[in-house]
Scaffold this active site. Sequence first.
Site, PDB file in Angstrom:
ATOM      1  N   LYS A  44       4.276 -32.647  24.303  1.00  0.00           N
ATOM      2  CA  LYS A  44       3.097 -31.774  24.374  1.00  0.00           C
ATOM      3  C   LYS A  44       1.835 -32.582  24.721  1.00  0.00           C
ATOM      4  O   LYS A  44       1.837 -33.827  24.663  1.00  0.00           O
ATOM      5  CB  LYS A  44       2.957 -31.026  23.045  1.00  0.00           C
ATOM      6  CG  LYS A  44       4.122 -30.059  22.771  1.00  0.00           C
ATOM      7  CD  LYS A  44       3.888 -29.236  21.502  1.00  0.00           C
ATOM      8  CE  LYS A  44       5.037 -28.278  21.245  1.00  0.00           C
ATOM      9  NZ  LYS A  44       4.780 -27.390  20.061  1.00  0.00           N
ATOM     10  N   TYR A  78       6.469 -19.207  25.901  1.00  0.00           N
ATOM     11  CA  TYR A  78       6.437 -18.892  24.467  1.00  0.00           C
ATOM     12  C   TYR A  78       6.368 -17.385  24.214  1.00  0.00           C
ATOM     13  O   TYR A  78       5.898 -16.957  23.160  1.00  0.00           O
ATOM     14  CB  TYR A  78       5.257 -19.606  23.807  1.00  0.00           C
ATOM     15  CG  TYR A  78       5.530 -21.053  23.425  1.00  0.00           C
ATOM     16  CD1 TYR A  78       6.513 -21.383  22.489  1.00  0.00           C
ATOM     17  CD2 TYR A  78       4.786 -22.100  23.962  1.00  0.00           C
ATOM     18  CE1 TYR A  78       6.760 -22.698  22.120  1.00  0.00           C
ATOM     19  CE2 TYR A  78       5.023 -23.430  23.597  1.00  0.00           C
ATOM     20  CZ  TYR A  78       6.009 -23.709  22.676  1.00  0.00           C
ATOM     21  OH  TYR A  78       6.253 -25.011  22.302  1.00  0.00           O
ATOM     22  N   ASN A 127       1.659 -30.769  17.578  1.00  0.00           N
ATOM     23  CA  ASN A 127       2.828 -31.346  16.905  1.00  0.00           C
ATOM     24  C   ASN A 127       3.787 -32.084  17.848  1.00  0.00           C
ATOM     25  O   ASN A 127       4.986 -32.165  17.609  1.00  0.00           O
ATOM     26  CB  ASN A 127       3.539 -30.303  16.039  1.00  0.00           C
ATOM     27  CG  ASN A 127       4.104 -29.145  16.838  1.00  0.00           C
ATOM     28  OD1 ASN A 127       3.968 -29.101  18.054  1.00  0.00           O
ATOM     29  ND2 ASN A 127       4.752 -28.226  16.153  1.00  0.00           N
ATOM     30  N   HIS A 174       8.184 -30.115  21.783  1.00  0.00           N
ATOM     31  CA  HIS A 174       8.935 -28.860  21.699  1.00  0.00           C
ATOM     32  C   HIS A 174      10.400 -29.186  21.926  1.00  0.00           C
ATOM     33  O   HIS A 174      10.724 -30.068  22.727  1.00  0.00           O
ATOM     34  CB  HIS A 174       8.493 -27.860  22.781  1.00  0.00           C
ATOM     35  CG  HIS A 174       9.486 -26.749  23.007  1.00  0.00           C
ATOM     36  ND1 HIS A 174       9.511 -25.622  22.220  1.00  0.00           N
ATOM     37  CD2 HIS A 174      10.525 -26.632  23.872  1.00  0.00           C
ATOM     38  CE1 HIS A 174      10.521 -24.849  22.616  1.00  0.00           C
ATOM     39  NE2 HIS A 174      11.148 -25.436  23.617  1.00  0.00           N
ATOM     40  N   GLU A 224      15.444 -21.894  28.929  1.00  0.00           N
ATOM     41  CA  GLU A 224      14.280 -22.775  29.099  1.00  0.00           C
ATOM     42  C   GLU A 224      14.497 -23.786  30.230  1.00  0.00           C
ATOM     43  O   GLU A 224      13.555 -24.118  30.956  1.00  0.00           O
ATOM     44  CB  GLU A 224      13.974 -23.479  27.769  1.00  0.00           C
ATOM     45  CG  GLU A 224      13.504 -22.484  26.705  1.00  0.00           C
ATOM     46  CD  GLU A 224      13.214 -23.108  25.354  1.00  0.00           C
ATOM     47  OE1 GLU A 224      13.391 -24.334  25.178  1.00  0.00           O
ATOM     48  OE2 GLU A 224      12.787 -22.362  24.461  1.00  0.00           O
TER      49      GLU A 224
HETATM   50  P1  RTP Z   1       8.488 -25.560  19.279  1.00  0.00           P
HETATM   51  O1  RTP Z   1       8.962 -24.167  19.689  1.00  0.00           O
HETATM   52  O2  RTP Z   1       7.168 -25.920  19.902  1.00  0.00           O
HETATM   53  O3  RTP Z   1       9.559 -26.594  19.508  1.00  0.00           O
HETATM   54  O4  RTP Z   1       8.222 -25.582  17.712  1.00  0.00           O
HETATM   55  P2  RTP Z   1       9.172 -25.033  16.569  1.00  0.00           P
HETATM   56  O5  RTP Z   1      10.413 -24.435  17.152  1.00  0.00           O
HETATM   57  O6  RTP Z   1       9.333 -26.117  15.569  1.00  0.00           O
HETATM   58  O7  RTP Z   1       8.264 -23.900  15.939  1.00  0.00           O
HETATM   59  P3  RTP Z   1       8.111 -22.349  16.380  1.00  0.00           P
HETATM   60  O8  RTP Z   1       8.292 -21.514  15.164  1.00  0.00           O
HETATM   61  O9  RTP Z   1       8.952 -22.051  17.583  1.00  0.00           O
HETATM   62  O10 RTP Z   1       6.576 -22.273  16.790  1.00  0.00           O
HETATM   63  C1  RTP Z   1       6.112 -22.691  18.048  1.00  0.00           C
HETATM   64  C2  RTP Z   1       4.847 -23.484  17.856  1.00  0.00           C
HETATM   65  O11 RTP Z   1       3.826 -22.637  17.370  1.00  0.00           O
HETATM   66  C3  RTP Z   1       3.000 -23.349  16.459  1.00  0.00           C
HETATM   67  N1  RTP Z   1       3.023 -22.704  15.154  1.00  0.00           N
HETATM   68  N2  RTP Z   1       1.959 -22.534  14.442  1.00  0.00           N
HETATM   69  N3  RTP Z   1       0.149 -21.825  12.388  1.00  0.00           N
HETATM   70  C4  RTP Z   1       1.436 -21.542  12.246  1.00  0.00           C
HETATM   71  O12 RTP Z   1       1.888 -21.004  11.258  1.00  0.00           O
HETATM   72  C5  RTP Z   1       2.347 -21.920  13.334  1.00  0.00           C
HETATM   73  N4  RTP Z   1       3.631 -21.700  13.332  1.00  0.00           N
HETATM   74  C6  RTP Z   1       4.070 -22.204  14.514  1.00  0.00           C
HETATM   75  C7  RTP Z   1       3.541 -24.751  16.328  1.00  0.00           C
HETATM   76  O13 RTP Z   1       2.761 -25.605  17.145  1.00  0.00           O
HETATM   77  C8  RTP Z   1       4.959 -24.624  16.845  1.00  0.00           C
HETATM   78  O14 RTP Z   1       5.398 -25.832  17.431  1.00  0.00           O
HETATM   79 MG    MG Z   2      10.371 -23.003  18.708  1.00  0.00          MG
END
Ligand code: RTP
Ligand code: MG
Length: 141
Positions: A11, A51, A114, A117, A128
Amino acid sequence: MTIERTISIIKPDAVAKNVIGKIYDRFESAGLKVVAAKMKQLSRAEAEGFYAVHKERPFFNDLVNFMISGPVMIQVLQGENAVLKNRELMGATNPKEAAAGTIRADFAASIDANAVHGSDSLENAAIEIAYFFAASEVYGA
Ligand code: RTP
Ligand code: MG
């Protein structure tokens, strides 16, 4: 033994921190091979489409704005259990909860910024990969 492919995105925060190589080392050390890669400034439409699953979530706008704040490095990783292995290397979404030694624990500043991804399932990995790469741009055997 299941050889899989998954998408990884370094990212904008991690690209700006100049740690692409350090993150690639984590993949290679774990037996994952980079079989496609491109650096890209995502448009708002590309980030929103990528997303789209989160579009009703309260953090959607912040997430899209963050993902277009600078170039990202997008790669296809190939190897045994690549989807789960990449998620293990990444660590928890919130770096404060990420296990020691994971990419997010070591390089991420916050749940928004973070570092990486990773596809969360084999099915989403295929979607994807096709979102960012033509079949002819992926070089795994
Ligand atoms: P990613 O898709 O980016 O790999 O991250 P992830 O699976 O670990 O998390 P996901 O639930 O898919 O969420 C995508 C991105 O959204 C942001 N996020 N913010 N503020 C919040 O509660 C929250 N929850 C998710 C994070 O940057 C996450 O990587
Ligand atoms: Mg995710």
